[in-house]
Design a protein around this motif. Structure first.
Motif, mmCIF file in Angstrom:
data_model
loop_
_atom_site.group_PDB
_atom_site.id
_atom_site.type_symbol
_atom_site.label_atom_id
_atom_site.label_comp_id
_atom_site.label_asym_id
_atom_site.label_seq_id
_atom_site.Cartn_x
_atom_site.Cartn_y
_atom_site.Cartn_z
ATOM 1 N N ILE A 104 1.074 -0.999 0.151
ATOM 2 C CA ILE A 104 -0.068 0.329 -0.239
ATOM 3 C C ILE A 104 1.180 1.073 0.069
ATOM 4 O O ILE A 104 0.731 2.376 -0.612
ATOM 5 N N VAL A 105 2.405 1.308 0.741
ATOM 6 C CA VAL A 105 2.898 2.395 0.717
ATOM 7 C C VAL A 105 2.763 2.589 -0.931
ATOM 8 O O VAL A 105 3.919 3.868 -0.974
ATOM 9 N N ASP A 106 3.534 1.252 -1.690
ATOM 10 C CA ASP A 106 4.121 2.090 -1.985
ATOM 11 C C ASP A 106 2.921 2.577 -3.960
ATOM 12 O O ASP A 106 3.172 3.260 -4.867
ATOM 13 N N GLU A 107 1.505 2.635 -3.417
ATOM 14 C CA GLU A 107 0.791 3.259 -4.026
ATOM 15 C C GLU A 107 0.272 4.631 -3.523
ATOM 16 O O GLU A 107 -0.932 5.152 -4.482
ATOM 17 N N LEU A 108 0.797 4.332 -2.729
ATOM 18 C CA LEU A 108 0.079 6.158 -1.861
ATOM 19 C C LEU A 108 0.482 7.605 -2.582
ATOM 20 O O LEU A 108 1.094 7.634 -3.202
ATOM 21 N N TYR A 109 -0.575 8.278 -2.540
ATOM 22 C CA TYR A 109 -0.223 9.887 -3.794
ATOM 23 C C TYR A 109 0.210 11.083 -2.714
ATOM 24 O O TYR A 109 -0.788 11.310 -2.085
ATOM 25 N N ALA A 110 1.441 10.270 -2.118
ATOM 26 C CA ALA A 110 2.378 11.630 -1.196
ATOM 27 C C ALA A 110 3.132 12.636 -1.906
ATOM 28 O O ALA A 110 3.265 12.100 -2.850
ATOM 29 N N PHE A 111 2.786 13.649 -1.126
ATOM 30 C CA PHE A 111 3.448 14.378 -1.491
ATOM 31 C C PHE A 111 3.547 15.377 -0.176
ATOM 32 O O PHE A 111 3.501 15.308 1.046
ATOM 33 N N PRO A 171 -14.359 8.875 -0.962
ATOM 34 C CA PRO A 171 -13.158 8.344 -2.160
ATOM 35 C C PRO A 171 -12.303 7.803 -0.906
ATOM 36 O O PRO A 171 -12.147 8.577 -0.134
ATOM 37 N N PHE A 172 -11.616 6.972 -2.329
ATOM 38 C CA PHE A 172 -9.750 6.629 -1.747
ATOM 39 C C PHE A 172 -9.174 6.613 -2.801
ATOM 40 O O PHE A 172 -9.582 6.275 -3.686
ATOM 41 N N TRP A 173 -7.478 6.743 -2.648
ATOM 42 C CA TRP A 173 -7.163 6.829 -3.820
ATOM 43 C C TRP A 173 -5.304 5.570 -3.605
ATOM 44 O O TRP A 173 -5.311 5.819 -2.943
ATOM 45 N N ARG A 174 -5.140 4.599 -4.488
ATOM 46 C CA ARG A 174 -4.028 4.605 -4.365
ATOM 47 C C ARG A 174 -3.415 4.289 -6.206
ATOM 48 O O ARG A 174 -4.630 4.289 -6.816
ATOM 49 N N TYR A 175 -2.344 4.781 -6.256
ATOM 50 C CA TYR A 175 -2.007 4.276 -7.535
ATOM 51 C C TYR A 175 -1.122 3.685 -8.148
ATOM 52 O O TYR A 175 -1.043 2.800 -7.742
ATOM 53 N N GLU A 176 -2.281 2.253 -8.783
ATOM 54 C CA GLU A 176 -2.242 1.233 -9.160
ATOM 55 C C GLU A 176 -2.670 1.212 -10.251
ATOM 56 O O GLU A 176 -3.099 2.307 -11.201
ATOM 57 N N GLN A 177 -2.359 -0.085 -10.702
ATOM 58 C CA GLN A 177 -2.429 -0.791 -12.388
ATOM 59 C C GLN A 177 -3.630 -0.549 -12.735
ATOM 60 O O GLN A 177 -4.947 -0.971 -12.072
ATOM 61 N N VAL A 178 -5.098 0.287 -13.425
ATOM 62 C CA VAL A 178 -6.374 0.564 -13.764
ATOM 63 C C VAL A 178 -6.404 -0.467 -14.162
ATOM 64 O O VAL A 178 -5.743 -1.088 -15.501
ATOM 65 N N GLN A 208 -11.144 -3.105 -14.629
ATOM 66 C CA GLN A 208 -12.335 -3.689 -14.655
ATOM 67 C C GLN A 208 -12.613 -3.157 -13.289
ATOM 68 O O GLN A 208 -11.672 -4.218 -12.637
ATOM 69 N N GLY A 209 -13.037 -2.758 -12.499
ATOM 70 C CA GLY A 209 -13.710 -2.672 -11.101
ATOM 71 C C GLY A 209 -12.331 -2.235 -10.345
ATOM 72 O O GLY A 209 -12.565 -2.566 -8.934
ATOM 73 N N ARG A 210 -11.403 -1.778 -11.399
ATOM 74 C CA ARG A 210 -10.137 -0.756 -9.829
ATOM 75 C C ARG A 210 -9.653 0.426 -10.565
ATOM 76 O O ARG A 210 -8.899 0.459 -11.828
ATOM 77 N N GLN A 211 -10.087 1.595 -9.969
ATOM 78 C CA GLN A 211 -9.442 2.686 -10.992
ATOM 79 C C GLN A 211 -8.676 2.863 -9.200
ATOM 80 O O GLN A 211 -8.454 2.658 -8.468
ATOM 81 N N ARG A 212 -8.180 4.432 -9.959
ATOM 82 C CA ARG A 212 -7.377 4.651 -9.210
ATOM 83 C C ARG A 212 -8.516 5.424 -7.758
ATOM 84 O O ARG A 212 -7.759 5.774 -6.539
ATOM 85 N N GLU A 213 -9.334 5.600 -7.935
ATOM 86 C CA GLU A 213 -9.799 6.733 -7.543
ATOM 87 C C GLU A 213 -10.866 6.079 -6.767
ATOM 88 O O GLU A 213 -11.862 6.054 -7.783
ATOM 89 N N PHE A 214 -11.763 5.339 -5.786
ATOM 90 C CA PHE A 214 -12.425 4.523 -5.149
ATOM 91 C C PHE A 214 -13.413 4.615 -4.252
ATOM 92 O O PHE A 214 -12.716 5.252 -3.083
#
Lengths: 432, 432
Positions: B57-64, B104-111, B113-119
């Motif tokens: 999950i840490v690898d997928e964070l929209y962190a800044f 909504p929540f946010w993860r930078y992952e592979q888009v 079906q059924g999996r978006q980056r905002e979900f």
């Protein structure tokens, strides 16, 4: 122990219940006008603001580069997003397009009362009509939303102006006036001193004499004086449009809340016609509660067909301040219809009663923590349970349960197969 | 023209209407159990995840870094936030604490079906009870939520396991096994080949023979075999706890949806006890629809008093896929009770009728774009208006309006002061 970030709020259940009631009320008002709910992303490309929205909002962006190297930002407001959405489906959407949504936005600004870095707005917009009825319908919804919250004309007023009146007057000066800068100065005029205001107008290109003259003219708010001063078709048309909007607002029931106030300008650059702000009539909430207006050029500037637009976006932080000061903010507490109390090993029967009551749509809790009679009763009290159903081992041996009214403390026993039985929402009164 | 960001969705009114109905339905189910709505921030300090949640999950964070130099992240899930909120008000909150929210929540992952980056997820959690009834109430709510959407046991099943069964069996091996890594391998086992699964177990510290043995034991799902194999108090207790949860689920009406499946592990490190995932019974939605479980140590690790916790978080993207495949997804269309059509200069009367109908709670649109009869009628059709009220100049001279049923096309004239008059929701049938 971790802290939340400055400017970001946690909403616990009591306060959230009051907020939810408020949001539901104003969204229901939007639905009655045929505004349709949409869902929008929290992140957009930063260009949506850096290209067109003016420096102030750009300085406050929560912008960053995502893992794919995109320059993105948390959305500071909704208008560019809905404009983008209109452009993307311009051919398919039947017009007028009438949309609403409630959601958070983010701006890195000074935290103060009624202003957090994360803040909620209900955005309501109409695309595809340049008629004054569209502006008036936005005002009518805003008035309906506020009066549905039990606010009245004693609590709020809409101050209405027109960008082309301000711009049209400013362009009559010979000076090379930066119109957008001057309009932003007008927008700030209520929050700064007269000297500071005039300095800003001079920075925008007026002389000090012109600044004073312009200030006097705009402050008077007299539409005939303004027309005579400018003597241009642009200002004549703007005054007519403003008057037509007010006439339509009369038919729509919103005129009584409206005051012409040419000092109302709105800070964002994309407004083009009528603009307005909602103020606390008592002056206790000093900044505007919310604002809106017409932005006829934005869709085209986003690459779409020319599409007139008008919208408004009440912010829930200032709205709650207004409601609190007016004494109409909902109680910040949770409510519970039934608590089903277990004494001894009565889980199956307590669960059956809880399920029957939930099937009737009620809010029902029962013990999920193996607690004592007294502890369960205290908990039932803490969640404001109206009725407690006591499922005790001994009672159940006699096929009975005890129904306790938490307000009066009175209780009575009833046959277990009559609770809830035929009743839709049985209280102590019904069964005693 | 601007694009939306990859992995972020726009929801237009038709689809949004279906989503709203779904969200309302499952939130209403949560309210009936006495879960209370909370509001939570979109941004948190990144440490809330980087400290405890595992690398994936840490690898997928929209962190800044924000403008104040804080290391922040868009929240990828809710659990650490609600844990933080519980810790902040631990003394004041009466327990059990039962909270829900949809956002909504946010993860930078592979888009895909059924999996978006905002979900979007609806999170439902209980804090302050270690009893099996708390786990069972979470399962009961989840079952109620799904059956309220008209899904049945033919459409979904809950696969249930226990972290201490997996951990307890793994720790019986002599090897220096990295338990968390091995459990993550179990969590992935359904999505990878057997060889890959065994490789991951070997990387976690088992031999290949042990990996194969462990795989067989867990895949069988036989609780008595597992107890006999481990022969430890930890595994005995875990099996008892799992059985107690299933018994409570029986009383709460959710047992019929539950299957013991020890291959269910959940990817996040903070789970401690019962874990479960909801799957499409037909196997058409291959990944789990949603999951949840017990995380008894998280509050303490966040600096709070030891506080047991259990929760679940249905994701709306996979839930909508399941509903669509089951044929129970709501119609993706807007609905309108009345369109008040203006012919000639009849705005005041049309506005009066629209206001009267809105006061009765109906969805009502009228012309705000100065359009022709035909154009208005087409628009009324496009918004699925049930009834059109035609306010024509000539009709009004006779104090009449025309009421048109849009389904049949039939119409009739009625006295204007009888519309809506005493009627609460007059249709063509009522007035003809």
């Amino acid at each position: 122990m971790y802290d939340r970030i400055k400017g970001f709020r946690d909403f616990y259940p009591g306060e959230m219940a009051a907020r939810r009631e408020t949001i539901d009320t104003i969204e229901e008002a939007a639905r009655r006008y045929g505004f349709r709910e949409i869902g929008t992303p929290a992140l957009e490309r930063a260009e949506l603001w850096t290209d067109k929205s003016g420096d102030e909002i750009v300085d406050e962006l929560y912008a960053f580069e995502d893992q794919g190297g995109r320059h993105v930002t948390l959305t500071p407001e909704l208008t560019p997003t809905v404009a983008r959405m209109v452009v993307a489906k311009q051919q398919e959407l039947s017009k007028p397009i009438k949309w609403f949504s409630t959601r958070p936005f983010w701006r890195y600004e000074q935290v103060q009362q009624g202003r957090q870095r994360e803040f909620y707005q209900t955005n309501v917009d109409i695309f595809g009509s340049s008629e004054p009825e569209a502006d008036a319908e936005i005002l009518a919804w805003a008035a309906d939303a506020l009066t549905s919250l039990e606010l009245t004309g004693e609590h709020f007023e809409f101050r209405i102006s027109h960008r082309d009146i301000l711009g049209g007057v400013l362009e009559t000066y010979d000076a090379d006036v930066a119109i957008d800068d001057a309009i932003r100065a007008v927008d700030k005029s209520g929050k700064i001193t007269t000297a500071e205001y005039h300095d800003l107008l001079v920075e925008a290109g007026l002389t000090y004499d012109q600044a004073a003259e312009f200030d006097d003219l705009i402050a008077s708010g007299d539409l005939e004086d303004v027309k005579a001063f400018a003597d241009t078709e642009r200002v004549d048309d703007a005054v007519s449009n403003l008057q037509n909007v007010l006439e339509a607002a009369e038919d729509f029931g919103a005129r009584e809340y409206c005051t012409v106030s040419l000092e109302t300008a709105r800070g964002l650059d994309y407004y083009t016609g009528v603009v307005f702000e909602c103020f606390d009539s008592a002056g206790e909430v000093s900044r505007s509660i919310f604002g809106g207006g017409r932005y006829d050029d934005l869709i085209e500037s986003f690459g779409g067909q020319p599409t007139p637009a008008v919208g408004v976006a009440p912010g829930h932080a200032t709205l709650s301040l207004l409601c609190q000061r007016a004494g109409v903010w909902p109680a910040e507490e949770v409510t519970t219809d039934y608590y089903v109390l277990q004494v001894g090993d009565t889980r199956p029967e307590a669960a059956r009663i809880a399920r029957d009551l939930r099937e009737r749509g009620h809010v029902v809790e029962t013990d999920i923590a193996g607690r004592s009679f007294g502890s369960q009763l205290n908990y039932a009290d803490s969640i404001n349970a109206e009725t407690v159903v006591i499922a005790g081992e001994q009672d159940l041996e006699n096929d009975e349960v005890t129904i306790k009214d938490m307000d009066s403390g009175e209780q009575t026993q009833v046959p277990v197969d009559e609770f809830p039985g035929e009743h839709d929402r049985p209280t102590f009164e019904d069964v005693s």
